[in-house]
Design a protein around this motif. Structure first.
Motif, short mmCIF file in Angstrom:
data_model
loop_
_atom_site.label_atom_id
_atom_site.label_comp_id
_atom_site.label_asym_id
_atom_site.label_seq_id
_atom_site.Cartn_x
_atom_site.Cartn_y
_atom_site.Cartn_z
N UNK A 1 0.84 -1.08 -0.24
CA UNK A 1 -0.10 -0.05 0.16
C UNK A 1 0.93 1.22 -0.04
N UNK A 2 2.22 1.24 0.30
CA UNK A 2 2.77 2.20 0.69
C UNK A 2 3.66 2.64 -0.69
N UNK B 1 8.18 4.85 7.32
CA UNK B 1 7.72 4.92 5.80
C UNK B 1 5.98 5.44 6.12
N UNK B 2 5.29 5.15 6.87
CA UNK B 2 4.11 5.49 7.13
C UNK B 2 3.90 6.88 7.62
N UNK B 3 4.97 7.40 8.62
CA UNK B 3 5.06 8.55 8.88
C UNK B 3 4.97 9.57 7.70
N UNK B 4 5.78 9.27 6.62
CA UNK B 4 5.89 10.14 5.42
C UNK B 4 4.87 9.78 4.48
N UNK B 5 4.05 8.81 4.48
CA UNK B 5 2.88 8.85 3.73
C UNK B 5 1.72 9.54 4.57
N UNK B 6 1.88 9.48 5.78
CA UNK B 6 0.77 10.47 6.58
C UNK B 6 0.92 11.95 6.28
N UNK B 7 2.25 12.47 5.93
CA UNK B 7 2.25 13.75 5.94
C UNK B 7 2.05 14.32 4.56
N UNK B 8 2.58 13.33 3.46
CA UNK B 8 2.92 13.77 2.25
C UNK B 8 1.93 13.24 1.23
N UNK B 9 1.02 12.41 1.47
CA UNK B 9 0.05 11.92 0.64
C UNK B 9 -1.18 12.49 1.05
N UNK B 10 -1.82 13.31 0.10
CA UNK B 10 -3.27 13.67 0.62
C UNK B 10 -4.29 12.57 0.49
N UNK C 1 -11.45 8.81 5.92
CA UNK C 1 -11.05 8.97 4.68
C UNK C 1 -10.44 7.65 3.97
N UNK C 2 -10.08 8.03 2.92
CA UNK C 2 -9.59 6.42 2.12
C UNK C 2 -8.44 6.09 2.73
N UNK C 3 -7.60 6.90 3.54
CA UNK C 3 -6.24 6.44 4.14
C UNK C 3 -6.56 5.39 5.29
N UNK C 4 -7.76 5.44 5.68
CA UNK C 4 -8.12 4.49 6.80
C UNK C 4 -7.75 3.06 6.73
N UNK C 5 -7.60 2.69 5.47
CA UNK C 5 -7.67 1.34 5.54
C UNK C 5 -6.07 0.79 5.53
N UNK C 6 -5.20 1.65 5.46
CA UNK C 6 -3.71 1.66 5.61
C UNK C 6 -3.60 1.59 6.95
N UNK C 7 -4.29 2.58 7.61
CA UNK C 7 -3.96 2.65 9.16
C UNK C 7 -4.50 1.57 9.90
N UNK C 8 -5.52 0.77 9.37
CA UNK C 8 -5.97 -0.25 9.87
C UNK C 8 -4.90 -1.47 9.90
N UNK C 9 -4.39 -1.55 8.71
CA UNK C 9 -3.04 -2.70 8.61
C UNK C 9 -2.02 -2.14 9.51
N UNK C 10 -1.64 -0.97 9.51
CA UNK C 10 -0.62 -0.50 10.70
C UNK C 10 -0.87 -0.85 11.92
#
Length: 237
Positions: free
Chosen positions: A75-76, A130-139, A169-178
């Motif tokens: 996902x990342x 990596x997830x920290x970068x995704x959280x801050x840079x991917x809208x 938001x659509x980013x919820x699914x990645x946060x659930x995996x994490x």
């Protein structure tokens, strides 16, 4: 639309395959006991300091962690497409070193206060960096609301339904995996994930030396994204 597969993400593909292969080989060779860290007895009693260098390199030790870790890597891949493979590889190499050294160090420093004695194997800190970068840079692509439609109350103030509705938001699914990965072996996995997130933030803010380091330009194959970026840069000159 987000492209499926590993197109324009060769480093992510390599990381995905390497994670699966190392986890499988370590399991088949019965080497699982060699990749986790316990301050006592591994370090303080037996002096096995080498564990502080290899604990992220042996993959995950059970199928559940491997599943969530591999899905998170996949996902990342969007982060590599945004940055380009060169910067993405530079981040991975720099933070692999940072997230390998820092968690054991913090564990030893805080052990008298917290009693933390165990760090599970696997690249959880690197993935959370990596997830920290995704959280801050991917809208966010889209948002949706869970709850009833808002209605006006007799007094004109916000209704109970509007106050307690939940916007996701659509980013919820990645946060659930994490979250599943971070809770796989509490509290050791939670500790590793938290330190990894902080290391990612430290890299982003350039609070430690070397954060601007990049692999040589010719070290990573160009690919479509890298080639387009170079053509755009050439057009600005």
């Amino acid at each position: 639309m987000l492209q499926p597969g590993f197109r324009s993400a060769p480093i992510t593909k390599t990381l995905f395959i390497t994670l699966g292969l190392t986890s499988l080989l370590v399991s088949l060779a019965d080497l699982k006991p060699l990749f986790h860290i316990q301050a006592h007895p591994h370090i303080l009693t037996h002096g096995q300091w080498w564990r502080c260098l290899v604990w992220q390199l042996g993959g995950y030790m059970n199928a559940g962690e491997l599943l969530f870790g591999a899905m998170l890597v996949y996902c990342l891949r969007v982060q590599e497409r945004v940055w380009g493979s060169g910067k993405y590889l530079s981040f991975i190499l720099y933070n692999l070193l940072l997230t390998t050294v820092v968690p054991p160090l913090i564990m030893f420093l805080l052990r008298p206060l917290t009693g933390q004695n165990y760090i599970p194997p696997g690249p959880t800190p690197l993935l959370f960096a990596l997830l920290s970068q995704y959280h801050h840079s991917i809208p966010q692509v889209y948002k949706y609301r869970l709850g009833s439609d808002s209605t006006a109350s007799p007094t004109g103030s916000a209704s109970w339904e509007e106050t307690f509705s939940l916007v996701l938001s659509d980013k919820l699914y990645i946060y659930i995996l994490a979250t599943q990965l971070a809770l796989s072996q509490p509290w050791g996995s939670v500790f590793a994930a938290g330190v990894g997130w902080v290391c990612g933030r430290v890299w982003r803010e350039e609070w430690v030396p070397g954060c601007g380091w990049r692999v040589p330009r010719g070290f990573v194959g160009g690919g479509e994204v890298e080639g387009l970026r170079r053509r755009l840069d050439a057009g600005r000159r």
